[in-house]
Write a protein that holds these residues in place. Sequence first.
Motif, mmCIF file in Angstrom:
data_model
loop_
_atom_site.group_PDB
_atom_site.id
_atom_site.type_symbol
_atom_site.label_atom_id
_atom_site.label_comp_id
_atom_site.label_asym_id
_atom_site.label_seq_id
_atom_site.Cartn_x
_atom_site.Cartn_y
_atom_site.Cartn_z
ATOM 1 N N SER A 169 2.731 40.870 61.991
ATOM 2 C CA SER A 169 2.623 39.427 62.225
ATOM 3 C C SER A 169 2.653 38.634 60.923
ATOM 4 O O SER A 169 2.072 39.031 59.916
ATOM 5 N N GLY A 194 -1.530 44.305 60.415
ATOM 6 C CA GLY A 194 -1.181 45.237 59.344
ATOM 7 C C GLY A 194 -1.869 46.589 59.461
ATOM 8 O O GLY A 194 -2.661 46.834 60.371
ATOM 9 N N ARG A 231 11.373 33.476 62.906
ATOM 10 C CA ARG A 231 11.054 34.337 64.043
ATOM 11 C C ARG A 231 11.662 33.805 65.343
ATOM 12 O O ARG A 231 12.098 32.671 65.431
ATOM 13 N N SER A 234 -0.994 35.575 64.659
ATOM 14 C CA SER A 234 -1.179 34.539 63.638
ATOM 15 C C SER A 234 -1.580 33.233 64.320
ATOM 16 O O SER A 234 -2.759 32.974 64.540
ATOM 17 N N LYS A 260 4.893 27.315 51.304
ATOM 18 C CA LYS A 260 4.354 28.342 52.203
ATOM 19 C C LYS A 260 2.832 28.292 52.316
ATOM 20 O O LYS A 260 2.158 29.333 52.399
ATOM 21 N N TYR A 296 9.446 32.180 58.823
ATOM 22 C CA TYR A 296 9.965 33.543 58.820
ATOM 23 C C TYR A 296 11.145 33.719 59.771
ATOM 24 O O TYR A 296 11.544 34.841 60.059
ATOM 25 N N THR A 340 5.323 38.024 59.131
ATOM 26 C CA THR A 340 6.337 38.518 58.198
ATOM 27 C C THR A 340 7.688 38.511 58.903
ATOM 28 O O THR A 340 7.769 38.478 60.134
ATOM 29 N N GLU A 341 8.748 38.589 58.115
ATOM 30 C CA GLU A 341 10.091 38.603 58.698
ATOM 31 C C GLU A 341 10.368 39.885 59.473
ATOM 32 O O GLU A 341 11.325 39.939 60.262
ATOM 33 N N SER A 342 9.528 40.909 59.304
ATOM 34 C CA SER A 342 9.735 42.159 60.053
ATOM 35 C C SER A 342 9.533 41.972 61.550
ATOM 36 O O SER A 342 9.981 42.801 62.348
ATOM 37 N N GLU A 343 8.880 40.877 61.940
ATOM 38 C CA GLU A 343 8.760 40.581 63.371
ATOM 39 C C GLU A 343 10.129 40.467 64.028
ATOM 40 O O GLU A 343 10.299 40.768 65.212
ATOM 41 N N ASP A 370 4.356 41.223 68.143
ATOM 42 C CA ASP A 370 3.884 41.448 66.772
ATOM 43 C C ASP A 370 2.616 42.288 66.749
ATOM 44 O O ASP A 370 1.904 42.393 67.760
#
Length: 543
Positions: free
Chosen positions: A21, A89, A62, A171, A385, A60, A23-26, A86
């Motif tokens: 959550s 970590g 998303r 988030s 940001k 990000y 991050t762009e990896s979502e 999401d």
Amino acid sequence: MTLSEKIYDTLEKLVSIPGISGTESENLTSEKIYCMLSEMPYFKNNKQNFGIEDIDEDLYRRKFVWAIVEGKEKSSNTLILTGHSDVVGIEEFGHLKSIAFNIKECTKRISELNLDKEALLDFESGEWIFGRGTSDMKYGIALDIEIIREFSKERSFKGNLLFLAVAGEESNSEGMVAAVPFLSKLQDEKKYDYSGAIISECCIPKNRNENIKRIYMGTVGKIMPLFFCVGKETHVGEPLKGLNPNALTSEINKLLEANSDFSDQVNSTVTSPPTCLKQTDLKELYSVQTPLYAAAYYNLLTLNTSEGKLMNKLKLLSLEAFNNVLEDLKQKRDRFMKKSPDKVQYLENKACVMTYGELLEKVKSEVEDFDGCIKTKVDLWKKEKMDNQTIAINIVKETYEKYSNKGPMIIVSFIPPYYPHKYLQGLDEKSISFIEAIDKTIKFAKDDFNENIIKEDFFMGICDLSYTGMNKNKNLNNLSSNIVGYGMNYKLPLEALEKLNIPGIVFGGEGKDFHKYTERLNISYSFNVVPELYKKMIYSILK
């Protein structure tokens, strides 16, 4: 493969994609879900019935994914299946971080970490799978995907089944908030009548030995009060001539932290008392001048209390805190004056408490195009940001600095994120029908699977059920005026939420230890029982 095997296979694939959550990896998870849908025969033939949508102005980039299966018999009745894609970590996994997203390896090796007694017993039983996202909540997404696949084959139901996989729940629920206008658009353009929504979050057992599962009939709300405190600056050599705003935030914390008077209650459910999430002054560099500004914001949970009533209580608490600080300061000055040979005249202060809405109204009457000025600054802060909470503090500071009648004060407001509480009460025909379907499902679980399921009032983990609609009796103008940055850095579609007002529940598999390295999912109930209960409930609702 059986349905339970398909769900496990899909879960394994989804868990293997981090999608952390904030991050762009979502986006990797969203794209994988979209690809899974695109491979289904129904969507190959009905490409207009699924898609992937950008979240506007998201840092990000998303997205949320949607899919609609139309029953053979046409109807406006539409049931929503939704969950978040999401996860949080994995720092706490230590040396097992490299396998935290691998169900088989993590389940095999999780005992290398320190397990509490219950987690160790579950591990030894072989009845649970471990790994980040197993229970919170990629199981729910996998379940929804395979239910959609199942129902897309025969389509032997009346109405529509709508699937939503949303980002950012861990988030600020950016995905579900962005999906609200989408749902409203479908309501207008396709004339959908939302029969209900099922959030596929896992139920959480309260102790290891209980023999029950849960369907949650509502969700706890969350609101974040911000106290922006303005003091009176002075040289550190003359501290009694000023008013340190840190004293104000400290006194507020003394009165509000863990104060059960702010715990909300419905039936036997009681919320945890508020706790401070951040307390800071706004002085950026060292100097021998005392700070002028300080701020503190709190986590506060609701079940039934209105935002208006809550704001009144927070104002009274702020006034009490202010007066306590002034009285304490007066006593300290008096004691100092008895010691000091120099008789110094000290500035007297009066307690002043305002809501952000009150301050904003006064400033707008004094400053031309104030909204435009703030919007420009918000855009800059976003590019830096800053999180929503820091932006909110900055907005209050900028608003105060444009106010003509400056002086020590406490400005009380709400800041993002805001989660309305929801509760399915059966007050209208739609809700009554939904509750009847739930009751049939509970009976089916007992008769066919010997599973005892109870209806619990609230899911206490905070979830996206909050954004399936809200009470039409809320004072939206009062609420929005006191949410700092509403419409700028925080675009919460309050009017659309009021229009939707979809009855909803939280219903999924069984999971434990969300956000811990011992996060795990029960195999038997989640894969063998819940999918059949979902089918029963869907057929009951989309008759």
